[in-house]
Design a protein around this motif. Sequence first.
Motif, PDB file in Angstrom:
ATOM      1  N   ILE A   1       0.829  -1.202   0.000  1.00 44.56           N
ATOM      2  CA  ILE A   1       0.000   0.000   0.000  1.00 44.56           C
ATOM      3  C   ILE A   1       0.863   1.252   0.000  1.00 44.56           C
ATOM      4  CG2 ILE A   1      -1.683   1.326   1.322  1.00 44.56           C
ATOM      5  CD1 ILE A   1      -2.816  -1.330   2.320  1.00 44.56           C
ATOM      6  N   LEU A   2       1.887   1.284   0.840  1.00 41.28           N
ATOM      7  CA  LEU A   2       2.738   2.465   0.931  1.00 41.28           C
ATOM      8  C   LEU A   2       3.551   2.655  -0.336  1.00 41.28           C
ATOM      9  CD1 LEU A   2       3.903   4.836   2.459  1.00 41.28           C
ATOM     10  CD2 LEU A   2       5.497   3.261   3.598  1.00 41.28           C
ATOM     11  N   GLY A   3       4.146   1.581  -0.835  1.00 36.89           N
ATOM     12  CA  GLY A   3       4.933   1.672  -2.060  1.00 36.89           C
ATOM     13  C   GLY A   3       4.102   2.161  -3.236  1.00 36.89           C
ATOM     14  N   ASP A   4       2.871   1.679  -3.323  1.00 38.21           N
ATOM     15  CA  ASP A   4       1.993   2.115  -4.403  1.00 38.21           C
ATOM     16  C   ASP A   4       1.658   3.603  -4.269  1.00 38.21           C
ATOM     17  OD1 ASP A   4       2.031  -0.408  -5.423  1.00 38.21           O
ATOM     18  OD2 ASP A   4      -0.026  -0.912  -4.917  1.00 38.21           O
ATOM     19  N   ALA A   5       1.403   4.049  -3.048  1.00 42.34           N
ATOM     20  CA  ALA A   5       1.055   5.457  -2.835  1.00 42.34           C
ATOM     21  C   ALA A   5       2.216   6.372  -3.195  1.00 42.34           C
ATOM     22  CB  ALA A   5       0.634   5.675  -1.386  1.00 42.34           C
ATOM     23  N   LEU A   6       3.432   5.964  -2.885  1.00 41.26           N
ATOM     24  CA  LEU A   6       4.610   6.773  -3.180  1.00 41.26           C
ATOM     25  C   LEU A   6       4.894   6.866  -4.666  1.00 41.26           C
ATOM     26  CD1 LEU A   6       7.002   5.511  -0.362  1.00 41.26           C
ATOM     27  CD2 LEU A   6       6.147   7.854  -0.592  1.00 41.26           C
ATOM     28  N   THR A   7       4.547   5.830  -5.407  1.00 37.70           N
ATOM     29  CA  THR A   7       4.892   5.759  -6.824  1.00 37.70           C
ATOM     30  C   THR A   7       3.695   5.935  -7.753  1.00 37.70           C
ATOM     31  OG1 THR A   7       4.779   3.329  -6.697  1.00 37.70           O
ATOM     32  CG2 THR A   7       6.938   4.349  -6.433  1.00 37.70           C
ATOM     33  N   CYS A   8       2.654   6.608  -7.255  1.00 39.78           N
ATOM     34  CA  CYS A   8       1.504   6.987  -8.082  1.00 39.78           C
ATOM     35  C   CYS A   8       0.699   5.796  -8.591  1.00 39.78           C
ATOM     36  CB  CYS A   8       1.939   7.858  -9.259  1.00 39.78           C
ATOM     37  SG  CYS A   8       2.643   9.453  -8.790  1.00 39.78           S
ATOM     38  N   ARG A   9       0.724   4.685  -7.892  1.00 40.53           N
ATOM     39  CA  ARG A   9      -0.027   3.520  -8.328  1.00 40.53           C
ATOM     40  C   ARG A   9      -1.400   3.415  -7.666  1.00 40.53           C
ATOM     41  NH1 ARG A   9       3.116  -0.752 -10.594  1.00 40.53           N
ATOM     42  NH2 ARG A   9       5.346  -0.347 -10.597  1.00 40.53           N
ATOM     43  N   THR A  10      -1.655   4.213  -6.649  1.00 41.25           N
ATOM     44  CA  THR A  10      -2.915   4.095  -5.920  1.00 41.25           C
ATOM     45  C   THR A  10      -4.072   4.631  -6.753  1.00 41.25           C
ATOM     46  OG1 THR A  10      -1.763   4.357  -3.810  1.00 41.25           O
ATOM     47  CG2 THR A  10      -4.139   4.685  -3.794  1.00 41.25           C
ATOM     48  N   ALA A  11      -5.116   3.848  -6.881  1.00 41.64           N
ATOM     49  CA  ALA A  11      -6.293   4.267  -7.634  1.00 41.64           C
ATOM     50  C   ALA A  11      -6.976   5.423  -6.914  1.00 41.64           C
ATOM     51  CB  ALA A  11      -7.264   3.096  -7.786  1.00 41.64           C
ATOM     52  N   SER A  12      -7.555   6.315  -7.674  1.00 39.16           N
ATOM     53  CA  SER A  12      -8.212   7.489  -7.105  1.00 39.16           C
ATOM     54  C   SER A  12      -9.282   7.100  -6.085  1.00 39.16           C
ATOM     55  CB  SER A  12      -8.840   8.330  -8.217  1.00 39.16           C
ATOM     56  OG  SER A  12      -7.852   8.773  -9.127  1.00 39.16           O
ATOM     57  N   ALA A  13     -10.031   6.052  -6.376  1.00 38.71           N
ATOM     58  CA  ALA A  13     -11.115   5.647  -5.488  1.00 38.71           C
ATOM     59  C   ALA A  13     -10.605   5.141  -4.142  1.00 38.71           C
ATOM     60  CB  ALA A  13     -11.960   4.570  -6.160  1.00 38.71           C
ATOM     61  N   ALA A  14      -9.345   4.705  -4.090  1.00 39.04           N
ATOM     62  CA  ALA A  14      -8.793   4.153  -2.853  1.00 39.04           C
ATOM     63  C   ALA A  14      -8.129   5.207  -1.976  1.00 39.04           C
ATOM     64  CB  ALA A  14      -7.778   3.057  -3.189  1.00 39.04           C
ATOM     65  N   LEU A  15      -7.980   6.426  -2.460  1.00 41.36           N
ATOM     66  CA  LEU A  15      -7.242   7.446  -1.718  1.00 41.36           C
ATOM     67  C   LEU A  15      -7.915   7.922  -0.427  1.00 41.36           C
ATOM     68  CD1 LEU A  15      -5.877   9.503  -4.713  1.00 41.36           C
ATOM     69  CD2 LEU A  15      -4.517   8.225  -3.042  1.00 41.36           C
ATOM     70  N   PRO A  16      -9.237   8.131  -0.392  1.00 47.15           N
ATOM     71  CA  PRO A  16      -9.840   8.648   0.834  1.00 47.15           C
ATOM     72  C   PRO A  16      -9.569   7.789   2.078  1.00 47.15           C
ATOM     73  CG  PRO A  16     -11.374   8.897  -0.977  1.00 47.15           C
ATOM     74  CD  PRO A  16     -10.221   8.080  -1.494  1.00 47.15           C
ATOM     75  N   GLY A  17      -9.426   6.496   1.923  1.00 45.94           N
ATOM     76  CA  GLY A  17      -9.173   5.627   3.070  1.00 45.94           C
ATOM     77  C   GLY A  17      -7.731   5.190   3.189  1.00 45.94           C
ATOM     78  N   LEU A  18      -6.820   5.895   2.513  1.00 44.10           N
ATOM     79  CA  LEU A  18      -5.424   5.460   2.463  1.00 44.10           C
ATOM     80  C   LEU A  18      -4.775   5.391   3.838  1.00 44.10           C
ATOM     81  CD1 LEU A  18      -2.906   4.730   0.779  1.00 44.10           C
ATOM     82  CD2 LEU A  18      -2.404   7.181   0.670  1.00 44.10           C
ATOM     83  N   LEU A  19      -4.946   6.432   4.649  1.00 43.42           N
ATOM     84  CA  LEU A  19      -4.282   6.455   5.947  1.00 43.42           C
ATOM     85  C   LEU A  19      -4.798   5.339   6.856  1.00 43.42           C
ATOM     86  CD1 LEU A  19      -2.108   7.842   7.539  1.00 43.42           C
ATOM     87  CD2 LEU A  19      -3.788   9.527   8.318  1.00 43.42           C
ATOM     88  N   SER A  20      -6.097   5.078   6.805  1.00 42.45           N
ATOM     89  CA  SER A  20      -6.660   3.983   7.603  1.00 42.45           C
ATOM     90  C   SER A  20      -6.079   2.645   7.175  1.00 42.45           C
ATOM     91  CB  SER A  20      -8.189   3.957   7.457  1.00 42.45           C
ATOM     92  OG  SER A  20      -8.764   5.121   8.003  1.00 42.45           O
ATOM     93  N   ARG A  21      -5.901   2.464   5.883  1.00 42.94           N
ATOM     94  CA  ARG A  21      -5.335   1.212   5.386  1.00 42.94           C
ATOM     95  C   ARG A  21      -3.866   1.079   5.784  1.00 42.94           C
ATOM     96  NH1 ARG A  21      -5.908   2.230  -0.255  1.00 42.94           N
ATOM     97  NH2 ARG A  21      -5.145   0.142  -0.715  1.00 42.94           N
ATOM     98  N   LEU A  22      -3.135   2.196   5.764  1.00 42.79           N
ATOM     99  CA  LEU A  22      -1.738   2.152   6.214  1.00 42.79           C
ATOM    100  C   LEU A  22      -1.651   1.791   7.691  1.00 42.79           C
ATOM    101  CD1 LEU A  22      -0.233   5.276   4.388  1.00 42.79           C
ATOM    102  CD2 LEU A  22       0.361   2.878   3.994  1.00 42.79           C
ATOM    103  N   ARG A  23      -2.569   2.311   8.492  1.00 38.52           N
ATOM    104  CA  ARG A  23      -2.572   1.991   9.920  1.00 38.52           C
ATOM    105  C   ARG A  23      -2.893   0.531  10.164  1.00 38.52           C
ATOM    106  NH1 ARG A  23      -5.808   7.382  11.976  1.00 38.52           N
ATOM    107  NH2 ARG A  23      -3.993   8.755  12.095  1.00 38.52           N
ATOM    108  N   ASN A  24      -3.792  -0.028   9.364  1.00 35.00           N
ATOM    109  CA  ASN A  24      -4.121  -1.444   9.509  1.00 35.00           C
ATOM    110  C   ASN A  24      -2.957  -2.329   9.114  1.00 35.00           C
ATOM    111  OD1 ASN A  24      -6.723  -0.932  10.410  1.00 35.00           O
ATOM    112  ND2 ASN A  24      -7.601  -0.948   8.341  1.00 35.00           N
TER     113      ASN A  24
END
Length: 205
Positions: free
Chosen positions: A50-73
């Motif tokens: 999840i973190l690697g994808d977020a850093l390298t622009c791989r995260t889908a737009s729809a998944a961004l609002p819950g990104l921090l919660s997913r990183l915490r999990n």
Amino acid sequence: MAATPDRSWNSLRRATGWLLLAPVLACAQQVPQPNREEAAPEAATAVGDILGDALTCRTASAALPGLLSRLRNERPAEFMQTDRQYSQPVMDLYRLQTPIQAWGNEGDTIAITQDRVMLAVPGSMEEVSKRVDRELETSRNSPLPVVLDDTHVLVVYPAEQPGLEGFTLLGCEYRIDGLALLDNPADAWRKAQAPAGTPSTPSRP
């Protein structure tokens, strides 16, 4: 007014056709997107990256609002508690137990703003940029390791916050109206019920 791009990026521009602009007053160094028909990935980010994808622009737009919660999990020991918080601009800092690589660079400090996920890398912007250049040169004959478009933008700029002297911030800016990566999604119902005209203070995670 943008400064002339450094010559170290000439090979990158030849390989990709991108124009790299130097930062002005700590504005992000950005890579305008090539004319490609590739679309940003809409599939869910793979578990464990999840973190690697977020850093390298791989995260889908729809998944961004819950990104921090997913990183915490996924990384509770690293993302449950900030290492430091800044207000100008608003940015939270997290420390990783193990360094992570992104764009040919390595670091153990993650900086998250309302619309950016970045790696704080020791060294000057020139040094960091050269490693990005080499990484993209290595993959120039392969499919792009990331998808850059109007929403996913590579940013590289020198950190100016206290405690980050001598570091360069490198990662992805997600240009989505209303995106607030640092807001707690659990508080969204409070904002929805706030009376019209009432100033709302974003809740910190």
